[in-house]
Write an enzyme that holds these catalytic residues in place. Sequence first.
Site, PDB file in Angstrom:
ATOM      1  N   LYS A 115      29.302  54.417  29.073  1.00 22.77           N
ATOM      2  CA  LYS A 115      30.112  54.932  29.856  1.00 22.77           C
ATOM      3  C   LYS A 115      31.851  54.840  29.370  1.00 22.77           C
ATOM      4  O   LYS A 115      32.545  55.740  29.403  1.00 22.77           O
ATOM      5  CB  LYS A 115      30.306  54.168  31.140  1.00 22.77           C
ATOM      6  CG  LYS A 115      29.145  54.336  32.266  1.00 22.77           C
ATOM      7  CD  LYS A 115      29.342  54.176  33.362  1.00 22.77           C
ATOM      8  CE  LYS A 115      28.371  54.650  34.394  1.00 22.77           C
ATOM      9  NZ  LYS A 115      28.410  54.000  35.696  1.00 22.77           N
ATOM     10  N   LYS A 207      18.201  61.168  30.851  1.00 24.22           N
ATOM     11  CA  LYS A 207      17.911  60.602  32.221  1.00 24.22           C
ATOM     12  C   LYS A 207      18.601  61.690  33.115  1.00 24.22           C
ATOM     13  O   LYS A 207      19.813  61.867  32.745  1.00 24.22           O
ATOM     14  CB  LYS A 207      18.028  59.335  32.426  1.00 24.22           C
ATOM     15  CG  LYS A 207      19.427  58.687  32.485  1.00 24.22           C
ATOM     16  CD  LYS A 207      19.578  57.268  33.157  1.00 24.22           C
ATOM     17  CE  LYS A 207      21.068  57.137  33.301  1.00 24.22           C
ATOM     18  NZ  LYS A 207      21.647  55.992  33.709  1.00 24.22           N
ATOM     19  N   LYS A 210      24.175  61.306  37.634  1.00 21.32           N
ATOM     20  CA  LYS A 210      24.994  61.813  38.840  1.00 21.32           C
ATOM     21  C   LYS A 210      26.253  62.685  37.661  1.00 21.32           C
ATOM     22  O   LYS A 210      26.854  63.496  38.445  1.00 21.32           O
ATOM     23  CB  LYS A 210      25.728  60.849  39.509  1.00 21.32           C
ATOM     24  CG  LYS A 210      24.692  60.190  40.342  1.00 21.32           C
ATOM     25  CD  LYS A 210      25.441  58.845  40.967  1.00 21.32           C
ATOM     26  CE  LYS A 210      24.408  58.090  41.977  1.00 21.32           C
ATOM     27  NZ  LYS A 210      25.028  56.595  41.982  1.00 21.32           N
TER      28      LYS A 210
HETATM   29  P1  TYM Z   1      23.113  53.822  40.599  1.00 18.52           P
HETATM   30  O1  TYM Z   1      24.206  53.833  41.574  1.00 18.52           O
HETATM   31  O2  TYM Z   1      23.749  54.369  39.002  1.00 18.52           O
HETATM   32  O3  TYM Z   1      21.785  54.168  40.772  1.00 18.52           O
HETATM   33  C1  TYM Z   1      21.244  53.650  41.943  1.00 18.52           C
HETATM   34  C2  TYM Z   1      19.501  53.376  41.671  1.00 18.52           C
HETATM   35  O4  TYM Z   1      18.994  54.525  40.986  1.00 18.52           O
HETATM   36  C3  TYM Z   1      18.215  54.430  40.115  1.00 18.52           C
HETATM   37  N1  TYM Z   1      18.235  55.492  38.961  1.00 18.52           N
HETATM   38  C4  TYM Z   1      17.450  56.209  38.678  1.00 18.52           C
HETATM   39  N2  TYM Z   1      15.924  55.844  38.744  1.00 18.52           N
HETATM   40  C5  TYM Z   1      15.125  56.732  38.047  1.00 18.52           C
HETATM   41  N3  TYM Z   1      15.378  57.741  37.439  1.00 18.52           N
HETATM   42  C6  TYM Z   1      17.032  57.845  37.068  1.00 18.52           C
HETATM   43  N4  TYM Z   1      17.265  59.001  36.596  1.00 18.52           N
HETATM   44  C7  TYM Z   1      17.790  57.283  37.854  1.00 18.52           C
HETATM   45  N5  TYM Z   1      19.183  57.220  37.965  1.00 18.52           N
HETATM   46  C8  TYM Z   1      19.474  56.201  38.723  1.00 18.52           C
HETATM   47  C9  TYM Z   1      19.020  53.137  39.394  1.00 18.52           C
HETATM   48  O5  TYM Z   1      18.308  52.298  38.483  1.00 18.52           O
HETATM   49  C10 TYM Z   1      19.507  52.492  40.563  1.00 18.52           C
HETATM   50  O6  TYM Z   1      18.357  51.541  41.023  1.00 18.52           O
HETATM   51  N6  TYM Z   1      24.329  49.197  38.934  1.00 18.52           N
HETATM   52  C11 TYM Z   1      23.793  49.780  39.751  1.00 18.52           C
HETATM   53  C12 TYM Z   1      24.230  49.404  41.370  1.00 18.52           C
HETATM   54  C13 TYM Z   1      24.131  48.133  41.713  1.00 18.52           C
HETATM   55  C14 TYM Z   1      23.161  47.281  41.843  1.00 18.52           C
HETATM   56  C15 TYM Z   1      23.516  46.191  42.306  1.00 18.52           C
HETATM   57  C16 TYM Z   1      21.719  47.624  41.932  1.00 18.52           C
HETATM   58  C17 TYM Z   1      25.265  47.432  41.758  1.00 18.52           C
HETATM   59  N7  TYM Z   1      24.943  45.934  42.298  1.00 18.52           N
HETATM   60  C18 TYM Z   1      22.753  44.826  42.413  1.00 18.52           C
HETATM   61  C19 TYM Z   1      20.885  46.436  42.117  1.00 18.52           C
HETATM   62  C20 TYM Z   1      21.472  45.204  42.417  1.00 18.52           C
HETATM   63  C21 TYM Z   1      23.959  51.294  39.723  1.00 18.52           C
HETATM   64  O7  TYM Z   1      24.639  51.675  38.992  1.00 18.52           O
HETATM   65  O8  TYM Z   1      23.253  52.186  40.383  1.00 18.52           O
END
Ligand code: TYM
Length: 344
Positions: A115, A207, A210
């Site tokens: 990032k 992957k 967003k």
């Molecule tokens: P975020 O918002 O990027 O994504 C949310 C969830 O979606 C999953 N994900 C995917 N799974 C499969 N294939 C993909 N292409 C894909 N893109 C995203 C992510 O793995 C995630 O589970 N850091 C985290 C948010 C967070 C969090 C937490 C998660 C903050 N605090 C505590 C768990 C526990 C994030 O940026 O997810």
Amino acid sequence: MTDFPERVFSGVQPTGNLHLGNYLGAIKKFVALQENHNCIYCVVDMHAITTWLDPKELATNTREVTAAFIASGIDPEKHIVFNQSQVSEHAELAWIFNCVARMGWLSRMTQFKDKAGKTQEKASVGLFSYPSLMAADILAYRATHVPVGDDQKQHLELTRDIAQKFNNDFGPSIKEKGYGEAFFPLTEPLIEGPATRVMSLRDGSKKMSKSDPSDLSRIVLTDDPDTIAKKFRKAKTDPMPLPDNLEDLKTRPEAENLVNIYAALSETSKEAVLADYAGFEFSKFKPALVELAVEKLAPISSEMHRLQADPGHIDKILSNGADRARVIARETLDAVKDIVGFIR
Ligand code: TYM
């Protein structure tokens, strides 16, 4: 080792373009876990401002993720749904974890490197310390299980490292104050099934994300059936029919991705999908995938639209969830303050 009651926690950032990867890798699993666990699901709005986000968009996106949770089947009465910034204990605990985590640990985080890119000097300090806040999200509830996609694995390993170091560094104080052998659990990641890493529809080596500049790279949860059909029709593939075994599929990333998506949507394995579709050309397989995707996603999308038409209702769900989350997080924070030696 102290026994911790099972509790599930996970979070999704309200950064817009909520997509099929988020749904299959995370939200769909959140729904299933409600059956047998106490679950806390959080819209992590404080993480969302680690890179610039327009305030109006942030509020809209926060409601959109909440609507997606509920439209997918999360029950905010039986479980807890809230947005992170309403429970300030997350930020308080993150500060303490910033003093436990080491610079070297955070410097190794691949998400930060991706990032921040070449301009690390210009990245926010929040983007760097992002994983400390994530550890605080989880450990404020002493959660034992965290369902996520594969891209969050490293952050969960860091969460365990922070918990372990806190338990070690403050070990004598934890015992002396009567909190048992260890205060924080070593949280287990739940990363299972065929869709832990859904790939871009335009490039099987990247992957689904967003932030991809191409809208055609992802199905978003608010896409209508025609858009879903168009995106799958245009999805990159190769000229061969689907193989009959996993070994051959492995060498074809775009084909494997579509098979994985089909398997996850229909709740079967890739083996089962190949058993049904081996020998099919993409011109036949894609329409079957579109039909399945529309059948599963259209009800979610229309329910999201319905819920988003009443932002006041969504806000009430979030503040009610935050009130319940705060009670648990406050108890953890009070204990942590005792353990660390802060006077209360
Ligand atoms: P975020 O918002 O990027 O994504 C949310 C969830 O979606 C999953 N994900 C995917 N799974 C499969 N294939 C993909 N292409 C894909 N893109 C995203 C992510 O793995 C995630 O589970 N850091 C985290 C948010 C967070 C969090 C937490 C998660 C903050 N605090 C505590 C768990 C526990 C994030 O940026 O997810």
